[in-house]
Motif scaffolding. Structure first.
Motif, mmCIF file in Angstrom:
data_model
loop_
_atom_site.group_PDB
_atom_site.id
_atom_site.type_symbol
_atom_site.label_atom_id
_atom_site.label_comp_id
_atom_site.label_asym_id
_atom_site.label_seq_id
_atom_site.Cartn_x
_atom_site.Cartn_y
_atom_site.Cartn_z
ATOM 1 N N GLN A 24 -33.319 20.974 -53.704
ATOM 2 C CA GLN A 24 -34.638 20.421 -53.994
ATOM 3 C C GLN A 24 -34.779 18.980 -53.515
ATOM 4 O O GLN A 24 -35.867 18.558 -53.114
ATOM 5 C CB GLN A 24 -34.940 20.494 -55.500
ATOM 6 C CG GLN A 24 -34.979 21.907 -56.045
ATOM 7 C CD GLN A 24 -36.120 22.717 -55.477
ATOM 8 O OE1 GLN A 24 -36.028 23.267 -54.396
ATOM 9 N NE2 GLN A 24 -37.203 22.781 -56.201
ATOM 10 N N ASN A 25 -33.690 18.216 -53.555
ATOM 11 C CA ASN A 25 -33.745 16.823 -53.095
ATOM 12 C C ASN A 25 -34.004 16.751 -51.598
ATOM 13 O O ASN A 25 -34.825 15.938 -51.143
ATOM 14 C CB ASN A 25 -32.451 16.086 -53.441
ATOM 15 C CG ASN A 25 -32.259 15.936 -54.935
ATOM 16 O OD1 ASN A 25 -33.213 15.654 -55.658
ATOM 17 N ND2 ASN A 25 -31.048 16.148 -55.397
ATOM 18 N N LEU A 26 -33.318 17.586 -50.825
ATOM 19 C CA LEU A 26 -33.546 17.612 -49.380
ATOM 20 C C LEU A 26 -34.959 18.085 -49.063
ATOM 21 O O LEU A 26 -35.615 17.555 -48.162
ATOM 22 C CB LEU A 26 -32.532 18.519 -48.686
ATOM 23 C CG LEU A 26 -31.113 17.989 -48.589
ATOM 24 C CD1 LEU A 26 -30.212 19.024 -47.922
ATOM 25 C CD2 LEU A 26 -31.075 16.682 -47.826
ATOM 26 N N ASP A 57 -45.884 26.821 -53.761
ATOM 27 C CA ASP A 57 -45.446 27.816 -54.745
ATOM 28 C C ASP A 57 -44.047 27.510 -55.281
ATOM 29 O O ASP A 57 -43.452 28.332 -55.958
ATOM 30 C CB ASP A 57 -45.489 29.199 -54.088
ATOM 31 C CG ASP A 57 -45.622 30.304 -55.108
ATOM 32 O OD1 ASP A 57 -46.138 30.047 -56.208
ATOM 33 O OD2 ASP A 57 -45.198 31.429 -54.799
ATOM 34 N N ASP A 58 -43.529 26.320 -54.985
ATOM 35 C CA ASP A 58 -42.189 25.935 -55.425
ATOM 36 C C ASP A 58 -42.187 25.702 -56.937
ATOM 37 O O ASP A 58 -43.175 25.219 -57.499
ATOM 38 C CB ASP A 58 -41.761 24.650 -54.702
ATOM 39 C CG ASP A 58 -40.280 24.414 -54.793
ATOM 40 O OD1 ASP A 58 -39.554 24.896 -53.911
ATOM 41 O OD2 ASP A 58 -39.844 23.755 -55.764
ATOM 42 N N PRO A 59 -41.101 26.048 -57.617
ATOM 43 C CA PRO A 59 -41.044 25.823 -59.064
ATOM 44 C C PRO A 59 -41.029 24.338 -59.445
ATOM 45 O O PRO A 59 -41.425 23.974 -60.555
ATOM 46 C CB PRO A 59 -39.752 26.508 -59.505
ATOM 47 C CG PRO A 59 -39.036 26.905 -58.285
ATOM 48 C CD PRO A 59 -39.949 26.777 -57.125
ATOM 49 N N ASP A 60 -40.592 23.466 -58.549
ATOM 50 C CA ASP A 60 -40.510 22.026 -58.822
ATOM 51 C C ASP A 60 -41.882 21.382 -58.630
ATOM 52 O O ASP A 60 -42.460 21.427 -57.545
ATOM 53 C CB ASP A 60 -39.487 21.392 -57.882
ATOM 54 C CG ASP A 60 -39.216 19.935 -58.187
ATOM 55 O OD1 ASP A 60 -40.105 19.257 -58.740
ATOM 56 O OD2 ASP A 60 -38.118 19.469 -57.863
ATOM 57 N N VAL A 61 -42.392 20.763 -59.679
ATOM 58 C CA VAL A 61 -43.727 20.167 -59.627
ATOM 59 C C VAL A 61 -43.803 19.023 -58.614
ATOM 60 O O VAL A 61 -44.836 18.814 -57.988
ATOM 61 C CB VAL A 61 -44.181 19.707 -61.039
ATOM 62 C CG1 VAL A 61 -43.347 18.541 -61.538
ATOM 63 C CG2 VAL A 61 -45.649 19.367 -61.042
ATOM 64 N N ARG A 64 -44.323 20.577 -55.244
ATOM 65 C CA ARG A 64 -45.699 21.076 -55.144
ATOM 66 C C ARG A 64 -46.689 19.942 -54.917
ATOM 67 O O ARG A 64 -47.608 20.060 -54.105
ATOM 68 C CB ARG A 64 -46.081 21.859 -56.405
ATOM 69 C CG ARG A 64 -45.400 23.197 -56.521
ATOM 70 C CD ARG A 64 -46.056 24.101 -57.549
ATOM 71 N NE ARG A 64 -46.328 23.484 -58.829
ATOM 72 C CZ ARG A 64 -45.559 23.575 -59.906
ATOM 73 N NH1 ARG A 64 -44.427 24.284 -59.838
ATOM 74 N NH2 ARG A 64 -45.889 23.000 -61.032
ATOM 75 N N MET A 65 -46.511 18.835 -55.614
ATOM 76 C CA MET A 65 -47.420 17.696 -55.455
ATOM 77 C C MET A 65 -47.323 17.091 -54.051
ATOM 78 O O MET A 65 -48.331 16.758 -53.442
ATOM 79 C CB MET A 65 -47.124 16.619 -56.508
ATOM 80 C CG MET A 65 -47.451 17.057 -57.919
ATOM 81 S SD MET A 65 -49.195 17.472 -58.146
ATOM 82 C CE MET A 65 -49.946 15.893 -57.923
ATOM 83 N N ARG A 66 -46.118 16.963 -53.531
ATOM 84 C CA ARG A 66 -45.952 16.402 -52.189
ATOM 85 C C ARG A 66 -46.533 17.364 -51.155
ATOM 86 O O ARG A 66 -47.174 16.940 -50.197
ATOM 87 C CB ARG A 66 -44.473 16.122 -51.917
ATOM 88 C CG ARG A 66 -44.171 15.482 -50.598
ATOM 89 C CD ARG A 66 -44.975 14.250 -50.291
ATOM 90 N NE ARG A 66 -44.864 13.257 -51.320
ATOM 91 C CZ ARG A 66 -45.667 12.190 -51.411
ATOM 92 N NH1 ARG A 66 -46.619 12.002 -50.547
ATOM 93 N NH2 ARG A 66 -45.518 11.332 -52.376
ATOM 94 N N ALA A 67 -46.342 18.652 -51.345
ATOM 95 C CA ALA A 67 -46.925 19.642 -50.424
ATOM 96 C C ALA A 67 -48.450 19.597 -50.498
ATOM 97 O O ALA A 67 -49.128 19.703 -49.472
ATOM 98 C CB ALA A 67 -46.415 21.042 -50.761
#
Length: 94
Positions: A24-26, A57-61, A64-67
């Motif tokens: 997720q960090n990368l 659609d990523d579980p990490d908010v 999702r916000m950056r996308a």
């Protein structure tokens, strides 16, 4: 600036690898860098629209916000309808 376009496309293709990572960090760093490039070369970033929309659609908010930031920067009159049909709807997450 057009002489830098091939280098920018190479950079974006390397960032593609980051964004597709399970780490997720990368993924976040790749999206953050892509957002920085969007300000200078929006057409080069727009070529990777599907990958960015998939991050919605990523579980990490945070991802999702950056996308979402990237998608809002990529929207044009020509691709608005396409983006609406390809983006995940909120009811898909429940």
């Amino acid at each position: 600036m057009s002489d830098q376009l091939p280098l920018m496309k190479l950079c974006i293709s390397k960032l593609h690898t980051f964004i597709e990572s399970k780490d997720q960090n990368l993924k976040y760093l790749g999206l953050q860098a892509l957002y920085s490039i969007l300000k200078v070369h929006p057409k080069a970033v727009a070529e990777h629209r599907d990958m960015v929309v998939a991050c919605l659609d990523d579980p990490d908010v945070n991802i999702r916000m950056r996308a979402l930031d990237l998608v809002t920067g990529m929207v044009t009159k020509k691709n608005l309808v396409c983006l609406l049909y390809t983006s995940p709807s909120p009811r898909d997450r429940t």
